[in-house]
Design a protein around this motif. Structure first.
Motif, PDB file in Angstrom:
ATOM      1  N   GLY A  92      34.636  39.178  35.613  1.00  8.85           N
ATOM      2  CA  GLY A  92      34.968  40.557  35.947  1.00  8.85           C
ATOM      3  C   GLY A  92      36.452  40.687  36.189  1.00  8.85           C
ATOM      4  N   GLY A  93      36.809  41.492  37.172  1.00  7.77           N
ATOM      5  CA  GLY A  93      38.214  41.742  37.462  1.00  7.77           C
ATOM      6  C   GLY A  93      38.875  40.565  38.137  1.00  7.77           C
ATOM      7  N   LYS A  94      40.090  40.788  38.559  1.00  5.69           N
ATOM      8  CA  LYS A  94      40.890  39.720  39.156  1.00  5.69           C
ATOM      9  C   LYS A  94      41.046  39.886  40.658  1.00  5.69           C
ATOM     10  N   GLY A  95      40.270  40.776  41.248  1.00 14.33           N
ATOM     11  CA  GLY A  95      40.230  40.904  42.692  1.00 14.33           C
ATOM     12  C   GLY A  95      41.238  41.851  43.305  1.00 14.33           C
ATOM     13  N   VAL A  96      42.038  42.512  42.508  1.00 17.00           N
ATOM     14  CA  VAL A  96      43.067  43.398  43.052  1.00 17.00           C
ATOM     15  C   VAL A  96      42.428  44.602  43.750  1.00 17.00           C
ATOM     16  N   ALA A  97      41.501  45.262  43.088  1.00 18.77           N
ATOM     17  CA  ALA A  97      40.862  46.438  43.683  1.00 18.77           C
ATOM     18  C   ALA A  97      40.057  46.054  44.922  1.00 18.77           C
TER      19      ALA A  97
ATOM     20  N   GLY B  21      52.388  45.670  37.994  1.00 17.00           N
ATOM     21  CA  GLY B  21      52.140  46.577  39.115  1.00 17.00           C
ATOM     22  C   GLY B  21      51.179  45.975  40.129  1.00 17.00           C
ATOM     23  N   SER B  22      50.123  45.325  39.648  1.00 16.28           N
ATOM     24  CA  SER B  22      49.128  44.734  40.546  1.00 16.28           C
ATOM     25  C   SER B  22      49.726  43.622  41.394  1.00 16.28           C
TER      26      SER B  22
ATOM     27  N   PHE C 100      48.492  37.437  52.247  1.00 14.31           N
ATOM     28  CA  PHE C 100      49.358  36.496  51.543  1.00 14.31           C
ATOM     29  C   PHE C 100      48.507  35.507  50.745  1.00 14.31           C
ATOM     30  N   GLY C 101      47.419  35.039  51.332  1.00 21.79           N
ATOM     31  CA  GLY C 101      46.508  34.140  50.616  1.00 21.79           C
ATOM     32  C   GLY C 101      45.878  34.818  49.411  1.00 21.79           C
ATOM     33  N   LEU C 102      45.494  36.074  49.568  1.00 21.31           N
ATOM     34  CA  LEU C 102      44.922  36.813  48.441  1.00 21.31           C
ATOM     35  C   LEU C 102      45.961  37.067  47.356  1.00 21.31           C
TER      36      LEU C 102
END
Length: 102
Positions: A5-10, A44-45, A70-72
């Motif tokens: 799926g996505g890369k966890g930004v949202a 942007g992300s 910071f870890g994320l």
């Protein structure tokens, strides 16, 4: 989803929105600037995620929130490694929005 799926930004922004809405507002502006200048969503992300720990520090939020974001951000660097490789060789495609035909 077996980590597809996505890369966890949202998801990251959603979690931080519950903890510190003002920091997410800052990150949203940073995303708009990064995307607007580069036309690359990954730029942007990553810029938005980079700004979160800084915004949390400015808004005097707990150190645990700053460490978490910071870890994320570091995790996002890992999940965006393919995008970063394409960016370094100017092969990352621009994001273009198209109008729907009626």
């Amino acid at each position: 989803l077996k980590f597809r799926g996505g890369k966890g930004v949202a998801t990251t922004l959603g979690v931080v929105l519950a903890l510190a809405p003002a920091a997410v507002a800052v990150a949203a502006v940073v995303w708009l600037v990064g995307y607007g200048l580069s036309r690359k969503s990954a730029v942007g992300s990553l810029m938005a995620l980079w700004s979160l720990p800084l915004a949390l520090a400015v808004f005097d939020k707990p150190d645990a929130y700053i460490a978490l974001t910071f870890g994320l951000f570091l995790l996002a660097l890992i999940t965006h490694r393919d995008n970063l490789a394409r960016l370094s060789t100017a092969r990352e495609p621009d994001v273009r929005f198209q109008r729907r035909a009626r």
